[in-house]
Design a protein around this motif. Structure first.
Motif, short mmCIF file in Angstrom:
data_model
loop_
_atom_site.label_atom_id
_atom_site.label_comp_id
_atom_site.label_asym_id
_atom_site.label_seq_id
_atom_site.Cartn_x
_atom_site.Cartn_y
_atom_site.Cartn_z
N ILE A 59 0.84 -1.21 0.00
CA ILE A 59 0.00 0.00 0.00
C ILE A 59 0.87 1.26 0.00
O ILE A 59 2.01 1.22 0.47
CB ILE A 59 -0.93 0.00 1.24
N GLN A 60 0.31 2.34 -0.52
CA GLN A 60 0.94 3.65 -0.40
C GLN A 60 0.24 4.40 0.75
O GLN A 60 -0.99 4.51 0.77
CB GLN A 60 0.77 4.45 -1.70
N THR A 61 1.05 4.91 1.68
CA THR A 61 0.49 5.66 2.81
C THR A 61 1.17 7.05 2.86
O THR A 61 2.02 7.31 3.70
CB THR A 61 0.76 4.91 4.13
N PRO A 62 0.79 7.93 1.92
CA PRO A 62 1.52 9.20 1.79
C PRO A 62 1.50 10.08 3.03
O PRO A 62 2.47 10.77 3.31
CB PRO A 62 0.80 9.90 0.62
N ASN A 63 0.41 10.05 3.79
CA ASN A 63 0.33 10.94 4.96
C ASN A 63 1.17 10.43 6.11
O ASN A 63 1.87 11.20 6.77
CB ASN A 63 -1.14 11.11 5.36
N ILE A 64 1.12 9.12 6.36
CA ILE A 64 1.96 8.55 7.41
C ILE A 64 3.43 8.69 6.99
O ILE A 64 4.29 9.02 7.81
CB ILE A 64 1.57 7.07 7.68
#
Ligand code: CA
Length: 521
Positions: A59-64
Motif C-alpha cells: 500500500i501507499q500511505t503518503p500521509n503517514i
C-alpha cells in the motif's frame, strides 16, 4: 570606579537579578513546551506503511510517510507483550506487564491509580485528551477529556463513552475518532500545551474498511509472503499448535461472507453492492486447498489495507490542521501501533509472538527543530520508551521505577553509548483466544532466545536473524551456537533480575481460566 554600595545590598541586587533571570527562563521554557500528538493505531503492521519499504509494496500511505520524511523512522521498535491492552498499559506506564498488572485482554483490568505519563503531563499544566480505542477496561485517568470506544469498539456507527456518558454516532470509526480529535483541538485552551492521544480502532480484526474505500484496490491480486504455506518444521509444539491461521482460523465475518450487524439499511446496500457479486463468484468457484488459502489471503489484504487507507487519510487531516493552525513547528507528532501483525507470514494473521512481524511495531516521530528530517534508526527502542520520551520533551523528570528510557538523545541525533543492546519480551495470554503458548525471551540485533512454557511443554528456541531472517529454523542446542546460547542465557537471567520479572505467576495472568477455555475449544 566601583559604585559605593555596601556589600550586603550588592549581594541582594545580584540575588534579585538571578531570581528574575531564573523566572524569565522558566516561564519561557514553559511557554515553549512542545505539544504532543500520539496517533496510535491497533494492529498496524509496518509491512503496511510504504515508508517501511516492504518488498510486497502492499500500500501507499503518503500521509503517514510524511512523518518519516519530515522526521525519523525507527526500524526496531519492539513491544514488551504483543497484544492490544498490555502494550497500551506499557505505553502509558512505561512498565512491563508484570509491573503494571495488565497481562492479557481477557481478564486484566487497568489499575488507574498508578502513575502514568498523561497524569504527570496533566499535573505539569498540559491539557490532556484520549480519543478512540482505550481497551484497558477501567475508566481512563489523567485526562481532562476522554471519549473512548467501549471495549474493542465497532467500525460502523460506533457508540462511544464521552467522559463517562454513552453517546451514539453514525459514521465510520476512523473518521469519527479524527473528527472528535479535531473538535477537541479547536476548543482547547490555547494558552497551554496539549497532549492528544488519537487512538484508532483500525486496522484491528474484523478489518472493515470505510464504505467509500471498498473498491480501493480494483480487485488487485496481492503479492504473497514467501512463508504463506509454512510447515513449521524446525520449530516446536507452540508454532505447530496455534489457532491464528488464515487457512483454519478465519471465520465468515473476517472474510466478509456475512455482513457486519451495525450497518444501516442504506450502508448495507453499499456494502452488499461491493461484496455480494464477489462472494457469489467465490461460492461458485468451490475453491479448495492452497487456492482457498490464497483467496482468503487476498480478501484479508483487501480489507486490512482498506482500513489502512482510512487511517492514512485521517492522519492527513490531523497533519493539515496542525499546518493550518501554525502548530506543526512546536508539536511532536508520533505515529505508532500497539504491536505489529502477521499479513500472511507463516500462514498467520494476528500477533502475540516474539517473532519479528508481531514484536516490531511501526514508530515514526516528527519533531521540527530537534529531529533531522529523513533519518532512519536501527537501535533497539521500545513502546516502553514512549512515556519517558514525552516526559523529557516536556522538561519533566521520569519516575525512577519506569522501565523504558527516553528517546530524546536519539531524536537529537546521538544514541547514548550505554543504550540497550538486548530487550526482554514476555507474553502471557493462554489458551484463548488464539492458543499461543506463553513465552519469554531476549532479543538482540542478531539473535533471539526464547522459552515456551505451558502445562504441555517447556522448550527453548534460538534464532539467528542474520542467517535466518524469517525465523524458520531454531538452532538451539547446535554446537556452532553453544557460545551465543550461553551468552544469551546469561543475558536473559540478568534482564529478568533487573526488570524484576517473577519466576512464577498466579493463573489469572494467563486470562480465561484454563478449564473453561478448554471446554470451549
Ligand atoms: Ca492491537
Amino acid at each position: 570606579m566601583k559604585p559605593n554600595l555596601p556589600r550586603l545590598s550588592l549581594n541582594r541586587v545580584l540575588a534579585g537579578a538571578l531570581i528574575v533571570t531564573a523566572l524569565t527562563c522558566a516561564s519561557a521554557s514553559a511557554a515553549n513546551r512542545p505539544n504532543i500528538v500520539l496517533i496510535f493505531s491497533d494492529d498496524h503492521a509496518y509491512q503496511a506503511i510504504s515508508a517501511y519499504n516492504d518488498p510486497r509494496h502492499l500500500i501507499q500511505t503518503p500521509n503517514i510517510d510524511r512523518l518519516a520524511r519530515e522526521g525519523i523512522r525507527f526500524d526496531r521498535c519492539l513491544v514488551p507483550n504483543s497484544i492490544c491492552g498490555p502494550c497500551r498499559a506499557s505505553v502509558i506506564t512505561g512498565k512491563y506487564s508484570h509491573r503494571n498488572g495488565f497481562y492479557n485482554n481477557t481478564n486484566s483490568r487497568f489499575d488507574g491509580s498508578q502513575t502514568t505519563f498523561p497524569k504527570l503531563l496533566q499535573a505539569a499544566g498540559y491539557q490532556t485528551a484520549i480519543i478512540g480505542k482505550w481497551h484497558l477496561v477501567s475508566d481512563p485517568t489523567g485526562f481532562d477529556y476522554w471519549q473512548i470506544l467501549p471495549g474493542q469498539g465497532v467500525y460502523y456507527n460506533p457508540p462511544t463513552i464521552e467522559n463517562g456518558k454513552r453517546v451514539k454516532h453514525e459514521g465510520y470509526v476512523t473518521d469519527l475518532i479524527t473528527d472528535f480529535s479535531l473538535d477537541w483541538l479547536k476548543h482547547r485552551d490555547k494558552s497551554r500545551p496539549f497532549l492528544l492521544m488519537c487512538q484508532n480502532k483500525a486496522p484491528h480484526r474484523e478489518w472493515e474498511p470505510a464504505l467509500r474505500d471498498l473498491d480501493h484496490d480494483g480487485d488487485r491480486k496481492y503479492a504473497e509472503p514467501p512463508t504463506l504455506f509454512d510447515d513449521y518444521a524446525g520449530r516446536g509444539l507452540a508454532e505447530h499448535d496455534q489457532d491464528m491461521m488464515i487457512e483454519k482460523t478465519m471465520n465468515n465475518r473476517d472474510l466478509k461472507l456475512i455482513p457486519p450487524a451495525q450497518l444501516t439499511p442504506e450502508q448495507r446496500k453499499a456494502w452488499e453492492a461491493y461484496y455480494e457479486p464477489r462472494n457469489a463468484a467465490f461460492r461458485a468457484a468451490s475453491l479448495t486447498g492452497k487456492d482457498l488459502v490464497r483467496w482468503k489471503y487476498n480478501r484479508y489484504m483487501h480489507d486490512y489495507l482498506g482500513c489502512i487507507r482510512g487511517v492514512d487519510n485521517n492522519v492527513g487531516r490531523l497533519l493539515k490542521y496542525l499546518d493550518d493552525e501554525g502548530l506543526a513547528q512546536n508539536t511532536i507528532v508520533v505515529y505508532s501501533s500497539d504491536q505489529g501483525f502477521y499479513l500472511g507470514e507463516h500462514g498467520w494473521f494476528d500477533k502475540r509472538w516474539i517473532f519479528e512481524e508481531s514484536l516490531r511495531t511501526p514508530l515514526l516521530i516528527r519533531w521540527p527543530g530537534v529531529v533531522k528530517p529523513g533519518r532512519v534508526n536501527r537501535d533497539l527502542v521500545s513502546a516502553l520508551d514512549v512515556a519517558e520520551t514525552f516526559l523529557e520533551a516536556a522538561g519533566l523528570p521520569a519516575p525512577a521505577d519506569m522501565q523504558g528510557r527516553s528517546l530524546v538523545p536519539i531524536l537529537r541525533g546521538k544514541t547514548p553509548k550505554d543504550w540497550r543492546k538486548s530487550f526482554y519480551y514476555q507474553y502471557f495470554e493462554w489458551p484463548q483466544p488464539h492458543h499461543v503458548r506463553p513465552h519469554y525471551g531476549v532479543v538482540t540485533d542478531r539473535y533471539k532466545l526464547v522459552r515456551f512454557q505451558a502445562a504441555d511443554c517447556d522448550y527453548w528456541e534460538l534464532f539467528d536473524l542474520k542467517k535466518d531472517p524469517r525465523e524458520l529454523r531454531s538452532v538451539y542446542g547446535e554446537p556452532g551456537y553453544a557460545k551465543v546460547q550461553r551468552q544469551l542465557t546469561g543475558e536473559l537471567t540478568k534482564l529478568r533480575t533487573d526488570l524484576q520479572a517473577p519466576d512464577q505467576f498466579p493463573p489469572e495472568v494467563y486470562g480465561n481460566p484454563p478449564k473453561a477455555a478448554a471446554a470451549k475449544r
